[in-house]
Design a protein around this motif. Structure first.
Motif, PDB file in Angstrom:
ATOM      1  N   ASP A  34      20.687  62.693  68.623  1.00 55.46           N
ATOM      2  CA  ASP A  34      21.391  63.284  67.807  1.00 55.46           C
ATOM      3  C   ASP A  34      21.040  63.478  66.715  1.00 55.46           C
ATOM      4  O   ASP A  34      20.544  62.010  66.106  1.00 55.46           O
ATOM      5  N   LEU A  36      23.340  62.682  63.608  1.00 53.43           N
ATOM      6  CA  LEU A  36      24.231  62.380  63.779  1.00 53.43           C
ATOM      7  C   LEU A  36      24.095  60.952  64.397  1.00 53.43           C
ATOM      8  O   LEU A  36      23.858  61.191  65.281  1.00 53.43           O
ATOM      9  N   PRO A  37      25.451  60.158  63.427  1.00 53.36           N
ATOM     10  CA  PRO A  37      25.704  59.033  64.258  1.00 53.36           C
ATOM     11  C   PRO A  37      25.953  59.308  65.321  1.00 53.36           C
ATOM     12  O   PRO A  37      26.779  60.475  66.230  1.00 53.36           O
ATOM     13  N   TYR A  38      25.957  58.583  67.174  1.00 55.01           N
ATOM     14  CA  TYR A  38      25.992  58.716  68.441  1.00 55.01           C
ATOM     15  C   TYR A  38      27.771  58.496  68.361  1.00 55.01           C
ATOM     16  O   TYR A  38      28.204  57.302  67.655  1.00 55.01           O
ATOM     17  N   LEU A  44      34.142  59.886  65.906  1.00 52.68           N
ATOM     18  CA  LEU A  44      33.870  59.415  64.469  1.00 52.68           C
ATOM     19  C   LEU A  44      34.912  60.498  63.313  1.00 52.68           C
ATOM     20  O   LEU A  44      34.743  59.901  62.351  1.00 52.68           O
ATOM     21  N   THR A  90      35.601  52.860  63.748  1.00 49.55           N
ATOM     22  CA  THR A  90      34.490  53.583  63.717  1.00 49.55           C
ATOM     23  C   THR A  90      33.518  53.312  63.256  1.00 49.55           C
ATOM     24  O   THR A  90      32.599  54.148  63.474  1.00 49.55           O
ATOM     25  N   ASP A  91      33.014  52.809  62.387  1.00 45.26           N
ATOM     26  CA  ASP A  91      32.214  51.946  61.344  1.00 45.26           C
ATOM     27  C   ASP A  91      30.628  51.042  62.305  1.00 45.26           C
ATOM     28  O   ASP A  91      30.179  51.114  63.074  1.00 45.26           O
ATOM     29  N   PRO A  94      29.239  53.758  66.758  1.00 41.24           N
ATOM     30  CA  PRO A  94      27.573  54.275  67.189  1.00 41.24           C
ATOM     31  C   PRO A  94      26.499  53.406  67.625  1.00 41.24           C
ATOM     32  O   PRO A  94      25.883  53.317  68.353  1.00 41.24           O
ATOM     33  N   GLU A  95      26.809  52.415  66.916  1.00 45.25           N
ATOM     34  CA  GLU A  95      25.731  50.870  67.452  1.00 45.25           C
ATOM     35  C   GLU A  95      26.602  50.756  68.573  1.00 45.25           C
ATOM     36  O   GLU A  95      25.404  50.620  69.637  1.00 45.25           O
ATOM     37  N   GLU A  98      25.359  53.549  71.310  1.00 43.44           N
ATOM     38  CA  GLU A  98      23.465  53.347  71.702  1.00 43.44           C
ATOM     39  C   GLU A  98      23.074  52.074  72.359  1.00 43.44           C
ATOM     40  O   GLU A  98      22.561  52.485  73.267  1.00 43.44           O
ATOM     41  N   THR A 108      16.994  56.458  73.369  1.00 41.62           N
ATOM     42  CA  THR A 108      17.767  56.884  72.854  1.00 41.62           C
ATOM     43  C   THR A 108      16.812  57.730  71.229  1.00 41.62           C
ATOM     44  O   THR A 108      15.898  57.183  70.659  1.00 41.62           O
ATOM     45  N   HIS A 110      16.976  59.934  67.253  1.00 43.22           N
ATOM     46  CA  HIS A 110      18.151  60.413  66.207  1.00 43.22           C
ATOM     47  C   HIS A 110      16.763  61.737  66.227  1.00 43.22           C
ATOM     48  O   HIS A 110      15.889  61.225  65.535  1.00 43.22           O
TER      49      HIS A 110
END
Length: 448
Positions: A34, A36-38, A44, A90-91, A94-95, A98, A108, A110
């Motif tokens: 992706d 964008l962030p996962y 998100l 939300t912050d 993504p981490e 992943e 994974t 990006h």
């Protein structure tokens, strides 16, 4: 030499993430990519952050409805603090997403992705990959708008990240996004206008209940202008001038911010589908009933990226992703069952539906339609709510065909009717359900 994978998933939203984990769990070599962030739109840039902001608006609305009924004093939304509350959810997403993929054995990646052949995908910064199977789960993006100045609109992602809320906001479009955000912004003190090109707003919901919502919306200061076709948007110093036409007459609305709420389209145009021989339909990947590309058997699609009968909803994307993966793993042709999938517009209060609209149901034969104005029922009275209603549609044998609701907590109540429709239950069977009292569910027996 390119790396060969059993499956490469394009798009790290809910459909893609669930699919990748399922395939990796079956022992396949899997990668997901992706740019964008996962986490995808829902976690998100859509459903979840919107509901976080809505919590503040709900609190304001609840206090105002009970003002003079035991609640005193004024409350207001601290927008930066509410935004910080939203970001507390939300912050980390993504981490966390992943990490979960890596633990499941998924590679994974990006970067932007483009097909280079029927069985190859080029990924920015990573080179080319050969795949035995691919799943396109890239979701949707705002629909392109062609009038002059359309590039001055912000989209839903930008709205959900506004550091401060402007005083005057115009929403272009009369669907989910405009109404949900308008209800939040109005409770936060903004002057809000919705410009809808059509005569009827929220067309996917019951029109009688939509009328209730429009009354409730106007009561909190939201201006709704139907048959309003945007002509252009111009910058006027530190504000925007929105020129629109109603019945051939030109009007101007000044605003500090204009928001795109005029629908979304599949986000597949950047993938170079033709390089892989993948046909498109209605803007998305043309698929068989079992979600396999009609023109490239290596490729499947799920969620908003697929031109499937499924509604553009997160639960649909998730089960389409799982079914597509299962079909790949087992070489089967199982089609998703879309029966009983509910939809909710999270206005305040919320508007919900599952199953057929009244008009659709009447086309199937004789039906029974039960409509109840529930605004004076105990469930609303205790909250000070002024507008609420429910419509239940059943066939001549009592089987429930559709349920439509507008009122506080009806987003939860619609799930009971979702299960009823999924299982083919009748009105009499649902009415026999014992419910805790006093709860919203205890009202169900009186809705028929």
């Amino acid at each position: 030499m390119t790396e060969t994978l059993d499956l490469i998933v394009i798009g790290a939203g809910m459909a893609g993430i669930n699919a990748a984990k399922k395939a990796a769990g079956a022992g396949w070599s899997v990668a997901i990519v992706d740019e964008l962030p996962y986490g995808g739109t829902c976690a998100l840039r859509g459903c979840d952050p919107k509901k976080m902001l809505r919590a503040g608006a709900e609190a304001i609305d609840a206090a105002r409805l009970l003002k003079g009924k035991g609640v005193a004093g004024d409350t207001r939304i601290d927008w930066p603090a509410l935004m910080e509350h939203k970001e507390s959810f939300t912050d980390p997403v993504p981490e966390n997403m992943e990490d979960g993929l890596k633990q499941a054995g998924v590679k994974t990646l990006h970067g932007s992705a483009r097909f280079t052949a029927e069985d190859r995908l080029g990924i920015e910064g990573h080179g080319e990959f050969t795949f035995k199977h691919a799943l396109i789960a890239t979701g949707a993006k705002p629909r392109p708008l062609g009038f002059p100045g359309a590039d001055r609109l912000i989209d839903s992602t930008e709205f959900l990240n506004l550091p401060n809320l402007p005083e005057r906001i115009v929403f272009v479009g009369g669907g989910y996004i405009s109404f949900e955000f308008a209800h939040i912004a109005a409770r936060a003190g903004a002057e809000v206008t919705i410009l809808d090109h059509g005569k009827q707003q929220l067309k996917m919901f019951d029109p009688d209940l939509v009328d209730m919502l429009l009354e409730r919306s106007r009561a909190v200061g939201i201006e709704i202008i139907a048959n309003a076709a945007p002509d252009r948007i111009d910058s006027a110093g530190d504000m925007e001038r929105v020129t629109y036409s109603v019945d051939g007459k030109s009007h101007v609305k000044e605003a500090d911010l204009v928001v795109h709420g005029a629908g979304r389209v599949p986000a597949v145009d950047c993938l170079d589908l033709s390089a892989a021989g993948i046909e498109a339909e209605h803007g998305g990947v043309k698929v068989e009933e079992w979600l396999q590309s009609t023109s490239n058997p290596r490729v499947y699609a799920a969620g908003d990226a697929a031109a499937s009968p499924g509604k553009p909803l997160t639960p649909v994307a998730v089960f389409e992703g799982k079914i597509a993966t299962s079909n790949m793993l087992k070489n089967k042709q199982t089609a998703p069952d879309y029966t009983g999938v509910p939809s909710v517009a999270f206005t305040i209060p919320e508007l919900a539906r599952v199953g057929m609209l009244e008009e659709e149901a009447r086309e199937t034969g004789d039906v029974e339609v039960s409509f109840a104005d529930t605004s004076n029922w105990f469930s609303q009275k205790r909250l000070g709510e002024t507008h609420a209603g429910a419509k239940i549609i059943s066939d001549e044998n009592g089987k429930i065909l559709g349920a439509h609701m507008f009122g506080p907590d009806y987003a939860e109540l619609i799930n009971i009717f979702s299960l009823a429709i999924k299982l083919g239950l009748t009105v009499d069977q649902v009415k026999t359900m014992p419910a805790a009292y006093p709860t919203g569910a205890s009202d169900i027996g009186s809705m028929f």
